[in-house]
Enzyme design. Structure first.
Site, PDB file in Angstrom:
ATOM      1  N   HIS A 119       0.719  -1.264  -0.051  1.00 48.45           N
ATOM      2  CA  HIS A 119      -0.024  -0.116  -0.080  1.00 48.45           C
ATOM      3  C   HIS A 119       0.779   1.192  -0.036  1.00 48.45           C
ATOM      4  CE1 HIS A 119       0.766   0.713   4.367  1.00 48.45           C
ATOM      5  NE2 HIS A 119       0.877  -0.610   4.220  1.00 48.45           N
ATOM      6  N   ASP A 120       0.129   2.361  -0.944  1.00 48.41           N
ATOM      7  CA  ASP A 120       1.037   3.493  -0.727  1.00 48.41           C
ATOM      8  C   ASP A 120       2.612   3.573  -1.322  1.00 48.41           C
ATOM      9  OD1 ASP A 120      -1.260   4.935   0.652  1.00 48.41           O
ATOM     10  OD2 ASP A 120      -0.434   3.531   2.190  1.00 48.41           O
ATOM     11  N   GLY A 137       5.047  -0.816   2.574  1.00 51.06           N
ATOM     12  CA  GLY A 137       4.256   0.011   2.352  1.00 51.06           C
ATOM     13  C   GLY A 137       4.957   1.405   2.511  1.00 51.06           C
TER      14      GLY A 137
END
Length: 256
Positions: A119-120, A137
């Site tokens: 994520h991200d 992340g």
């Protein structure tokens, strides 16, 4: 172009020539651009945008919810640019609201078997991530980065453009642009000179980068002291300016 054994949600937006293989599942809030090929047994969940001329191989999972315990079902996103190759069993997750809510992959990248993009994460253009590499992340990876097989990148790390990391490395701090590195924890081993030559860097710029590396790693200076010496050179050479920008970009400290 869509195999009758595939499941494509009516709300998904696929260009007319997109290919979808058997037993793949394309959910709503998914957009796929021209020329992209989705192999068999691929799952794409949204909100996810996939650009043009990508090739995604079997058993990949694209746009799934992230593995962050803070995630509470928010409609975060994933975008993948153009001309990427995503090989078997890769996993790309959407972002979190604790960051920008968005995971971003650029163009012309090669993700080999079983690569994870968390994520991200932000990944630039023309990168190669070899088999079993895990990107945690909030990681930021610049253009033309090569990560050897089974490289493990800690969350929030920045990896500068044109850098190269050897197989089996564990990245716990930022890797400056152009630097070759390897190990557990990863350590610097010079400038990626051969890569820069292949990409057409001027000999004068390569020499300045070699000198900058010595300033950064061979003179016993702190990062702040090294930056004082490097910034005047960066003002005269764009390649060195990229190095200096990468030294300032993160907050985990650089590899030593």
């Amino acid at each position: 172009m869509i195999d009758p054994r595939a499941i494509v949600d009516p709300a998904a937006r696929l260009a007319d020539d997109v290919e979808v293989g058997p037993f793949s599942i394309i959910g709503p809030d998914v957009e796929i651009g021209e020329g992209t090929v989705i192999g068999p047994h691929v799952i794409v969940r949204g909100p996810t945008r996939i650009g043009k001329n990508n090739k995604i191989f079997q058993f990949a999972s694209i746009g799934e919810e992230c593995q962050d315990k803070k995630y509470a079902g928010e409609p975060t996103t994933l975008s993948i640019g153009d001309n990427n190759v995503i090989r078997e069993a890769c996993t790309f997750h959407r972002g979190t609201v604790q960051d920008a809510g968005h995971t971003q992959v650029g163009n012309h990248n090669l993700f080999m078997v079983n690569v994870h993009v968390a994520h991200d994460a932000i990944i630039g253009d023309h990168c190669i991530l070899a088999n079993d590499t895990n990107v945690a992340g909030h990681v930021n990876i610049g253009d033309y980065v090569i990560l050897g097989g089974a490289t493990q990148v800690h969350q929030f790390c920045h990896i500068g453009a044109h850098s190269m990391c050897g197989a089996g490395s564990v990245v716990l701090k930022d890797i400056p642009a152009y630097v070759m590195s390897q190990g557990y924890p990863v350590q610097p081993h010079g400038i990626n000179i051969e890569g820069l030559k292949r990409r057409g860097f001027a000999k004068a710029s390569i020499n300045r980068l070699r000198a900058a590396y010595k300033t950064l790693y061979r003179q016993g200076l702190t990062l702040e002291e090294a930056l004082v010496q490097l910034e005047p050179v960066a003002a005269e050479d764009e390649a060195v300016a990229v190095l200096v920008a990468s030294l300032k970009a993160g907050n985990r400290g650089i590899i030593r």
